[in-house]
Design an enzyme around this catalytic site. Structure first.
Site, PDB file in Angstrom:
ATOM      1  N   LEU A  59      33.455  -8.192  -1.874  1.00 38.50           N
ATOM      2  CA  LEU A  59      32.534  -8.008  -0.753  1.00 38.50           C
ATOM      3  C   LEU A  59      31.133  -8.363  -1.233  1.00 38.50           C
ATOM      4  CD1 LEU A  59      33.575  -4.634   0.961  1.00 38.50           C
ATOM      5  CD2 LEU A  59      33.578  -6.899   2.008  1.00 38.50           C
ATOM      6  N   ASP A  60      30.397  -9.134  -0.434  1.00 40.88           N
ATOM      7  CA  ASP A  60      29.026  -9.480  -0.788  1.00 40.88           C
ATOM      8  C   ASP A  60      28.168  -8.221  -0.854  1.00 40.88           C
ATOM      9  OD1 ASP A  60      29.614 -12.179  -0.853  1.00 40.88           O
ATOM     10  OD2 ASP A  60      29.066 -12.511   1.245  1.00 40.88           O
ATOM     11  N   PRO A  61      27.063  -8.264  -1.612  1.00 37.34           N
ATOM     12  CA  PRO A  61      26.181  -7.101  -1.699  1.00 37.34           C
ATOM     13  C   PRO A  61      25.679  -6.607  -0.344  1.00 37.34           C
ATOM     14  CG  PRO A  61      25.630  -8.678  -3.413  1.00 37.34           C
ATOM     15  CD  PRO A  61      26.653  -9.339  -2.529  1.00 37.34           C
ATOM     16  N   ALA A  63      27.300  -6.625   2.388  1.00 42.81           N
ATOM     17  CA  ALA A  63      28.419  -6.133   3.198  1.00 42.81           C
ATOM     18  C   ALA A  63      28.815  -4.738   2.720  1.00 42.81           C
ATOM     19  CB  ALA A  63      29.607  -7.077   3.098  1.00 42.81           C
TER      20      ALA A  63
END
Length: 238
Positions: A59-61, A63
């Site tokens: 998961l991106d930061p 998100a």
């Protein structure tokens, strides 16, 4: 909480905003080591013991949401979790684009959205159902010429990724409060929601970027059953 290194353990974590998936793994690994030193000190006798801890699906930061964490021998099954369909909720910002397709980078173009109707938005969502070709964003961890794409993108290199087949089984526009569009998407492994945001704006002859994102499900594993990193650390120290 007790950990079975031989059999393996699966933990459901609600990843906080701004944390990387790697940040979560590091925090959990530290808590696991501390727990095992108390319960199974023999594991640390005469050798450097480092329990395996990994996650299924980055998961991106920017998100939040469900992160499946595998401990011990369960790390061998990470690919089977990653391959399962995902569900996301979030918002698109309509009327602007960014190089990263989300809020990591500054807006580089703005568009007039006054002529776009709610019906236009609902009809556009239907166009993304089924199998589609998706070009991954430049700001991603995909390797190009042996280097992660986001490293090249941040240094100003012009990258071009090949389209990839993905499958979107559900795309629901849950609310419209322009410039924000609220959505729920169920999709296959390898889908970039940031790219969907960018392509969604393009399909409206406009621009859009991903404003917020939360992963709510991976296969049968649900966010509502996940715990916070803090709660996990506290339970691991009991």
């Amino acid at each position: 909480m007790k950990f079975d290194i031989e059999k393996g353990t699966v933990i459901l974590i609600n990843k906080p905003l701004t944390w990387t998936s790697f940040d979560v793994i590091n925090k959990i690994r530290f808590a696991v080591i501390k727990n095992l030193r108390q319960d199974s000190p023999e594991l640390f006798l005469g050798k450097k013991f480092r329990p395996k801890v990994g996650h299924a699906g980055t998961l991106d930061p920017r998100a939040t949401g469900l992160l499946i964490v595998c401990i011990g021998k369960e790390t061998k099954n990470i690919d089977s979790y990653t391959a399962q369909e995902k569900e996301y909720t979030g918002t698109f910002f309509l009327g602007a684009t960014t190089p990263s397709f989300d809020k990591e980078t500054e807006v580089n173009s703005r568009f007039d959205i006054s002529a776009i109707s709610e019906n236009d938005i609902y009809e556009t969502a239907k166009k993304f159902l089924g199998e589609i070709d998706q070009i991954p964003p430049m700001y991603s961890a995909i390797k190009k010429d042996g280097k992660k794409s986001y490293v090249s993108a941040r240094s100003g290199e012009d990258l071009k990724h090949e389209p990839r087949k993905i499958f979107i089984s559900e795309f629901e526009v849950t609310k419209i409060e322009l410039p924000l569009i609220y959505f729920r998407i169920v999709c296959s492994k390898g889908t970039y929601i940031r790219s969907i945001a960018y392509d969604f704006g393009k399909a409206l002859n406009n621009g859009a970027y991903l404003d917020s994102l939360c992963r709510t499900r991976i296969g049968n594993y649900k966010l509502e059953d996940a715990m916070s990193v803090e709660d996990f650390v506290n339970s691991a120290q009991i």
